[in-house]
Motif scaffolding. Structure first.
Motif: not given
Length: 297
Positions: A131-136, A146-158, A270-280
């Motif tokens: 999860s930490t590598d996914i967040a990075t 990404g599909f990652a544990a929420e605790h590993a995600l920075p605030d900037s990631v949706e 467990l979350t689905i994450c992206a820098r910006s869902f709109k920009a995908l």
């Protein structure tokens, strides 16, 4: 200002290697040519990008900024190439999804199968990461989804919640832990374990928390699937830490008991994450919409 993709790829290679010589080799360029390209970048931008020293190079603040943008540009170019190559092979779009072990083995397969059945023009590559590598990777623009544990995600990631799945301890019903319902991980770090292969994202995650307790887990066996792990546990080979969904499924057909780990790190959203869902890209947006609907069911 025009940027040469070769220059950006070279700058990433030099930054990762912290050496112009090694970066040039990674980029398949002669040292003299690489040095001239880096110098040309600095002159074009009007700012120093590298601090050169006897032991290699270090990035300046401007260099750090360029590195982040360069990674995003190269990632987008590679995504463009992948999408166009997919057209040539008859598949119109491809989505790269980074997933942790639990998502890859327990949560995503059914949803992805249904999505792919409904979208024959889209293919999905799922790559296992911690999860930490996914967040990075998501935060730096090196991956879209990404599909990652929420605790590993920075605030900037949706992100949005896909499921909740605790990590549970499983033990043989015949063991001295057979009657336990809850436990602190520290109580068991000295026991024999059965686990996933050393390179699996989940096993790295568990081992890191053991290390924080000053322990190195002792494995009697390492296997590739949760069912096989539980069979070993049922035979009294050792104990194991696995996702709750897998633990309860295996406990229904094997003589094992599931024990709640009280440590906070075992409780995972467990979350689905992206820098910006709109920009995908369009295909990734379609997958996100499908997974969001699945999460709400």
């Amino acid at each position: 200002m025009r940027f040469d993709l070769t220059d950006l790829q070279l700058f990433i290679a030099v930054s990762d290697a912290r050496s112009i010589t090694q970066g040039a080799a990674r980029a398949n360029l002669a040292l003299a040519s690489a040095s001239e390209r880096i110098k040309g970048l600095e002159e074009a931008l009007g700012v120093a990008l590298l601090k050169r020293g006897r032991r290699g190079v270090e990035l300046t603040a401007a260099g750090e900024s360029l590195l982040g943008h360069a990674r995003i540009v190269i990632h987008n170019v590679e995504a463009l190439q992948s999408d166009l190559a997919a057209y040539a092979s008859g598949v119109r779009a491809n989505v790269l999804l980074l997933a942790n072990t639990s998502g890859l083995s327990e949560h995503l397969p059914r949803a992805l199968a249904a999505f792919l059945h409904e979208h024959p023009d889209i293919s999905v590559d799922v790559e296992e990461r911690e999860s930490t590598d996914i967040a990075t990777a998501i935060a730096s623009g090196a991956a879209d989804l990404g599909f990652a544990a929420e605790h590993a995600l920075p605030d900037s990631v949706e992100r949005f919640l896909f499921s909740e799945d605790r990590l549970m301890l499983v033990a043989s019903r015949r063991s001295d832990l057979g009657g336990r319902r809850q436990i602190d991980f520290q109580e068991v770090v000295g026991r024999d374990f059965v686990g996933l292969t050393a390179t699996s994202a989940l096993q790295v995650h568990i081992s890191r928390h053991a290390a924080k307790l000053g322990a190195r887990l002792r494995f009697r066996a390492r296997l590739r699937g949760f069912d096989a792990i539980c069979q070993m546990v049922a035979a009294d080979v050792g104990i194991a830490v696995i996702p709750e969904t897998a633990a309860r499924r295996c406990a229904a057909s094997m003589p094992i008991t599931t024990i709640r780990i009280r440590d906070a790190w075992a409780n995972r959203r467990l979350t689905i994450c992206a820098r910006s869902f709109k920009a995908l890209p369009r295909a990734a947006k379609q997958l996100v919409d499908y997974l969001r609907a699945e999460a709400q069911r």
